[in-house]
Design an enzyme around this catalytic site. Structure first.
Site, PDB file in Angstrom:
ATOM      1  N   SER A   1      -8.305  -7.782  -1.214  1.00 29.38           N
ATOM      2  CA  SER A   1      -7.415  -8.764  -0.592  1.00 29.38           C
ATOM      3  C   SER A   1      -6.169  -8.074  -0.061  1.00 29.38           C
ATOM      4  O   SER A   1      -5.527  -7.304  -0.778  1.00 29.38           O
ATOM      5  CB  SER A   1      -7.002  -9.844  -1.590  1.00 29.38           C
ATOM      6  OG  SER A   1      -6.048 -10.702  -0.993  1.00 29.38           O
TER       7      SER A   1
ATOM      8  N   VAL B   1      -2.151  -2.357  -3.495  1.00 31.72           N
ATOM      9  CA  VAL B   1      -2.962  -1.211  -3.083  1.00 31.72           C
ATOM     10  C   VAL B   1      -3.650  -1.495  -1.747  1.00 31.72           C
ATOM     11  O   VAL B   1      -3.713  -0.633  -0.875  1.00 31.72           O
ATOM     12  CB  VAL B   1      -3.989  -0.831  -4.180  1.00 31.72           C
ATOM     13  CG1 VAL B   1      -4.876   0.322  -3.733  1.00 31.72           C
ATOM     14  CG2 VAL B   1      -3.276  -0.464  -5.478  1.00 31.72           C
ATOM     15  N   CYS B   2      -4.130  -2.713  -1.558  1.00 28.31           N
ATOM     16  CA  CYS B   2      -4.792  -3.086  -0.302  1.00 28.31           C
ATOM     17  C   CYS B   2      -3.797  -3.051   0.858  1.00 28.31           C
ATOM     18  O   CYS B   2      -4.120  -2.583   1.957  1.00 28.31           O
ATOM     19  CB  CYS B   2      -5.408  -4.470  -0.409  1.00 28.31           C
ATOM     20  SG  CYS B   2      -6.658  -4.623  -1.701  1.00 28.31           S
ATOM     21  N   ASP B   3      -2.603  -3.536   0.618  1.00 29.84           N
ATOM     22  CA  ASP B   3      -1.523  -3.515   1.593  1.00 29.84           C
ATOM     23  C   ASP B   3      -1.238  -2.071   2.001  1.00 29.84           C
ATOM     24  O   ASP B   3      -1.229  -1.738   3.193  1.00 29.84           O
ATOM     25  CB  ASP B   3      -0.283  -4.174   0.965  1.00 29.84           C
ATOM     26  CG  ASP B   3       0.945  -4.136   1.857  1.00 29.84           C
ATOM     27  OD1 ASP B   3       1.366  -5.204   2.306  1.00 29.84           O
ATOM     28  OD2 ASP B   3       1.502  -3.038   2.067  1.00 29.84           O
TER      29      ASP B   3
END
Length: 172
Positions: free
Chosen positions: A59, A64-66
């Site tokens: 997501s 971490v995804c950002d």
């Protein structure tokens, strides 16, 4: 019935079950259907003739995804017109567009696996427990052959950015 793979991934130490095959370099890239927005679907053939770096994140609204998506957005500028970076998540297309606007991300293409999870199942990254896609990286050459794969063992860890970018540069 898709194959289930247990014991290959965790979320903060808790085991996860991934649905789908474990792909390897040399395999043909499986086709997929993803949503660019609510009405527009894209498939692998929409990126025919391009080198594709597919960055898969659970997501965009997590740290971490950002960071992963921002990093590949920065790298995209130096890779040229023959490379497309696709960020795939199960986030709704509205959420992806909002996130990109807020983050100033304009070089990666965000695609949503929310509707059918076809990407997650085809690429072996669908997390059975969460109906999200597991963090992973796929580099696919212009002829749709996989040349690099990184399946993360721990969902909360970042990928090896340098290795993924190097795999793309070797195809240029």
């Amino acid at each position: 019935m898709s194959q289930e793979r247990s014991g290959v991934a965790t979320f903060k130490g808790s085991p996860l079950t991934l649905i789908g095959p474990e792909l390897k370099a040399g395999d043909p890239a499986p086709n997929f259907t993803l949503n660019k927005d609510l009405l527009t679907e894209v498939t692998l053939s929409d990126y025919a003739g391009k080198i594709k770096l597919i960055s898969v994140v659970p997501s965009l609204d997590t740290g971490v995804c950002d960071a992963q998506t921002r990093r590949f957005n920065e790298e995209a500028a130096s890779l040229g017109e023959n490379v497309v970076i696709l960020t795939v998540s199960a986030d709704l297309p509205f959420a992806q567009a909002r996130w990109c606007g807020a983050a100033g991300v304009d070089k990666v293409v965000t695609l949503s696996d929310y509707k059918t999870n076809s990407f997650g199942q085809a690429y072996g990254v669908l997390i059975k427990e969460f109906a999200l896609d597991m963090r992973s990286i796929f580099v696919i050459d212009a002829n749709d052959k996989i040349t690099y794969v990184e399946y993360l063992a721990e969902m909360a860890e970042p990928p090896n950015f340098e290795a993924a970018i190097q795999a793309v540069k070797e195809l240029l």
